[in-house]
Design an enzyme around this catalytic site. Structure first.
Site, PDB file in Angstrom:
ATOM      1  N   GLU A 152     -52.476 -23.763  14.038  1.00 49.34           N
ATOM      2  CA  GLU A 152     -52.330 -25.198  14.372  1.00 49.34           C
ATOM      3  C   GLU A 152     -53.658 -25.963  14.417  1.00 49.34           C
ATOM      4  O   GLU A 152     -53.963 -26.643  15.391  1.00 49.34           O
ATOM      5  CB  GLU A 152     -51.592 -25.351  15.711  1.00 49.34           C
ATOM      6  CG  GLU A 152     -50.230 -24.690  15.694  1.00 49.34           C
ATOM      7  CD  GLU A 152     -49.466 -24.825  17.009  1.00 49.34           C
ATOM      8  OE1 GLU A 152     -50.052 -25.268  18.006  1.00 49.34           O
ATOM      9  OE2 GLU A 152     -48.271 -24.480  17.024  1.00 49.34           O
ATOM     10  N   ASN A 193     -51.436 -20.408  10.126  1.00 49.25           N
ATOM     11  CA  ASN A 193     -50.080 -20.719  10.604  1.00 49.25           C
ATOM     12  C   ASN A 193     -50.054 -22.114  11.233  1.00 49.25           C
ATOM     13  O   ASN A 193     -50.945 -22.464  12.011  1.00 49.25           O
ATOM     14  CB  ASN A 193     -49.727 -19.656  11.669  1.00 49.25           C
ATOM     15  CG  ASN A 193     -48.270 -19.651  12.085  1.00 49.25           C
ATOM     16  OD1 ASN A 193     -47.383 -19.608  11.228  1.00 49.25           O
ATOM     17  ND2 ASN A 193     -48.009 -19.692  13.381  1.00 49.25           N
ATOM     18  N   HIS A 229     -40.404 -25.117  13.163  1.00 44.23           N
ATOM     19  CA  HIS A 229     -39.706 -25.580  14.377  1.00 44.23           C
ATOM     20  C   HIS A 229     -39.046 -26.898  13.985  1.00 44.23           C
ATOM     21  O   HIS A 229     -39.684 -27.950  13.992  1.00 44.23           O
ATOM     22  CB  HIS A 229     -40.698 -25.779  15.526  1.00 44.23           C
ATOM     23  CG  HIS A 229     -41.245 -24.496  16.054  1.00 44.23           C
ATOM     24  ND1 HIS A 229     -40.451 -23.545  16.652  1.00 44.23           N
ATOM     25  CD2 HIS A 229     -42.498 -23.994  16.055  1.00 44.23           C
ATOM     26  CE1 HIS A 229     -41.199 -22.515  17.018  1.00 44.23           C
ATOM     27  NE2 HIS A 229     -42.442 -22.759  16.657  1.00 44.23           N
ATOM     28  N   GLU A 257     -41.658 -19.100  12.619  1.00 46.83           N
ATOM     29  CA  GLU A 257     -41.169 -19.397  13.981  1.00 46.83           C
ATOM     30  C   GLU A 257     -39.902 -20.241  13.939  1.00 46.83           C
ATOM     31  O   GLU A 257     -39.701 -21.139  14.765  1.00 46.83           O
ATOM     32  CB  GLU A 257     -42.266 -20.125  14.784  1.00 46.83           C
ATOM     33  CG  GLU A 257     -43.587 -19.383  14.803  1.00 46.83           C
ATOM     34  CD  GLU A 257     -44.653 -20.027  15.697  1.00 46.83           C
ATOM     35  OE1 GLU A 257     -44.331 -20.915  16.509  1.00 46.83           O
ATOM     36  OE2 GLU A 257     -45.825 -19.620  15.568  1.00 46.83           O
ATOM     37  N   ASP A 259     -36.722 -22.278  14.295  1.00 45.21           N
ATOM     38  CA  ASP A 259     -35.593 -22.649  15.155  1.00 45.21           C
ATOM     39  C   ASP A 259     -35.196 -24.075  14.773  1.00 45.21           C
ATOM     40  O   ASP A 259     -35.966 -24.797  14.152  1.00 45.21           O
ATOM     41  CB  ASP A 259     -35.864 -22.471  16.664  1.00 45.21           C
ATOM     42  CG  ASP A 259     -37.164 -23.059  17.179  1.00 45.21           C
ATOM     43  OD1 ASP A 259     -37.717 -23.974  16.532  1.00 45.21           O
ATOM     44  OD2 ASP A 259     -37.627 -22.608  18.250  1.00 45.21           O
TER      45      ASP A 259
HETATM   46  C1  XIL Z   1     -44.562 -20.683  22.709  1.00 43.87           C
HETATM   47  C2  XIL Z   1     -43.893 -19.593  23.525  1.00 43.87           C
HETATM   48  O1  XIL Z   1     -42.633 -19.305  22.969  1.00 43.87           O
HETATM   49  C3  XIL Z   1     -43.725 -20.041  24.959  1.00 43.87           C
HETATM   50  O2  XIL Z   1     -43.221 -19.003  25.774  1.00 43.87           O
HETATM   51  C4  XIL Z   1     -45.067 -20.512  25.508  1.00 43.87           C
HETATM   52  O3  XIL Z   1     -44.881 -21.036  26.799  1.00 43.87           O
HETATM   53  C5  XIL Z   1     -45.688 -21.557  24.613  1.00 43.87           C
HETATM   54  O4  XIL Z   1     -45.778 -21.042  23.294  1.00 43.87           O
HETATM   55  N1  XIL Z   1     -46.041 -22.542  18.195  1.00 43.87           N
HETATM   56  C6  XIL Z   1     -46.586 -21.287  18.335  1.00 43.87           C
HETATM   57  C7  XIL Z   1     -46.054 -20.369  19.380  1.00 43.87           C
HETATM   58  O5  XIL Z   1     -47.396 -20.892  17.513  1.00 43.87           O
HETATM   59  O6  XIL Z   1     -47.052 -19.521  19.863  1.00 43.87           O
HETATM   60  C8  XIL Z   1     -45.439 -21.133  20.511  1.00 43.87           C
HETATM   61  O7  XIL Z   1     -44.844 -20.187  21.418  1.00 43.87           O
HETATM   62  C9  XIL Z   1     -44.427 -22.118  19.997  1.00 43.87           C
HETATM   63  C10 XIL Z   1     -45.081 -23.128  19.101  1.00 43.87           C
END
Ligand code: XIL
Length: 451
Positions: A152, A193, A229, A257, A259
């Protein structure tokens, strides 16, 4: 067609030699994905894997695991030079036991990084970054599929995020991190990422330009992770094209990741849209040689980061809070070539203490209502239980019986009282309460945890 005949023949041959039962009705997404030459993964945390039913679901569905938090800096190096790999080690061991590979997540990020790091001056910060990479990549040398080396680092408009990394070290820190990681573990694939880079746009253009430059300059990068996401109904139409252009640079691409969140509660319409969103993402990846796999950020809505991070949103994953497959699961199952009925949820391992809870409004009048929750034990007896739910419409509880109830805002927790904790296998007990409501009084979905 993404595979050469040789690969397809090998996959068929592998399927044929599997002992009876392994390739049968109980196969989850991992086996279907493997037959297509890709992986299906999930993120999980140590505490989530303490839920044996969930862990069994993970073992059936995923052949790749991403530690959800345990490899982040705040866990692995909470104070300078004091390393703590125990939580992540336990996830890696569990992954090995379940024949899963592991994506390391993440080495250099602006978030979940201790203040001692953020407070360092430029020279010390650069050295701390190298030391951290040396220690953590070194600890897992030869054991991981990949590392999300930097996470990020870009803004939505394609400029560099003004994190403490960027402000103190300037543009070069990303390449330095990749070089350091490669020097320690040449076998781990090194990824950049990010989120909102799933389709073509200013942010993914910037990542593309960086990866292209790295390739030209010989900076060691092997992959690009698209977090995905996503918001319901908003899968970027250019996702496949975006994946393809990265693959054409000679790096692999992974959905890291996934969702798809919605405003809660879910409805059948929203779940249908979500299912089509999951289909689009799976097909975009499957259509591009070089898109090596999809990881969802958890499997079940019971354990998702969404509700606490995006209040009012949730229901983002393929299984619901009771581990029942949602339409989104069927989408993945079909996209990966599954036929017939998807496998049923796995039975809890012997001795697992599970229960189910059902919520009923037994009476309702202007401003007030009476609720009842039934707790039913699973295939093993339980000696106590906790039921949790969230009220969506501002309801409050004013009195209760046969449970000890606490409220934290809209989040309700109900624990058994002394006499109704023990429930025999398959047996049930109830508790009740009086509450207030105003406007809408929708029934929440309670979650039961036995012990
Ligand atoms: C999130 C976790 O799922 C949570 O438990 C934590 O509180 C915050 O981070 N992008 C990412 C992940 O790269 O590491 C994040 O994970 C979600 C967003």
């Amino acid at each position: 067609m993404r595979h050469s005949p040789v690969v397809v023949a090998a996959a068929i041959a592998a399927a044929v030699v599997l002992p009876a039962g392994q390739a049968g009705a109980a196969s989850g997404l991992r086996d279907l994905a493997a037959a297509k030459g890709v992986y299906f993964g999930t993120a999980a945390t140590v505490s989530e894997w303490n839920d044996a039913t969930y862990k069994a679901l993970g073992a059936r569905e995923a052949n790749m695991l991403t530690p959800g938090n345990e490899m982040k800096w705040d866990t692995t190096e909470p104070s300078q030079g004091r390393f703590n790999f125990a939580p992540a080690d336990s996830l890696v061991s569990a992954a090995v036991a379940a024949n899963q590979r592991v994506r390391g997540h993440t080495l250099v990020w602006h978030s979940q990084t201790p203040s001692w790091v953020q407070n360092l001056g430029a020279t010390a910060l650069h050295q701390a970054m190298l030391d951290h990479i040396n220690a953590e990549v070194g600890h897992y040398k030869g054991k991981l599929y990949s590392w999300d080396v930097v996470n990020e680092a870009f803004n939505e408009d394609g400029t560099r995020r003004q994190s403490f990394w960027q402000q103190k070290l300037g543009d070069g820190y990303i390449a330095d991190a990749f070089r350091a990681a490669r020097a320690v573990d040449p076998a781990a694939k090194l990824y950049y990422n990010d989120y909102n880079t799933d389709g073509i746009g200013a942010k993914s253009d910037a990542v593309y330009a960086m990866v292209k430059a790295f390739k030209q300059q010989g900076v060691p990068i092997d992959g690009v992770g698209l977090q995905a996401h996503l918001i319901l109904g908003q899968v970027p139409s250019s996702m496949q094209q975006n994946i393809q252009r990265f693959a054409d640079l000679g790096v692999e691409v992974a959905i890291t990741e996934l969702d798809v969140r919605m405003t809660t509660p879910s409805t059948s319409d929203k779940l249908a849209t979500q299912a089509s969103d999951y289909t689009k993402v799976a097909n975009a990846c499957l259509a591009v040689r070089g898109c090596v796999g999809i990881t969802t950020w958890g499997l079940s809505d019971r354990y998702s980061w969404i509700p606490s991070t995006f209040p009012g949103e949730g229901a983002a994953l393929p299984f619901d809070e009771s581990f029942q497959p949602k339409p989104a699961y069927n989408s993945l199952y079909v996209a990966y070539g599954g036929t017939g009925n998807p496998p049923p949820p796995p039975p809890p391992p012997p001795g697992d203490k599970t229960c189910a809870a059902t919520y009923a409004i037994v009476g309702q009048w202007a401003g007030g209502f009476q609720g009842e929750v039934r707790v039913t034990a699973g295939s093993a007896a339980i000696s106590g239980w906790t039921v949790t739910w969230t009220f969506a419409n501002g309801q409050t509880i004013t009195s209760s019986w046969s449970a000890a109830i606490t409220a934290s805002g809209s989040a309700i927790t109900a624990n058994n009282v002394g006499y109704n904790g023990p429930v025999g296998a398959g047996g049930s007990t109830t508790f009740g309460f009086l509450g207030t409501w105003n406007g809408t009084n929708s029934a929440p979905s309670p979650v039961c945890t036995g012990r």
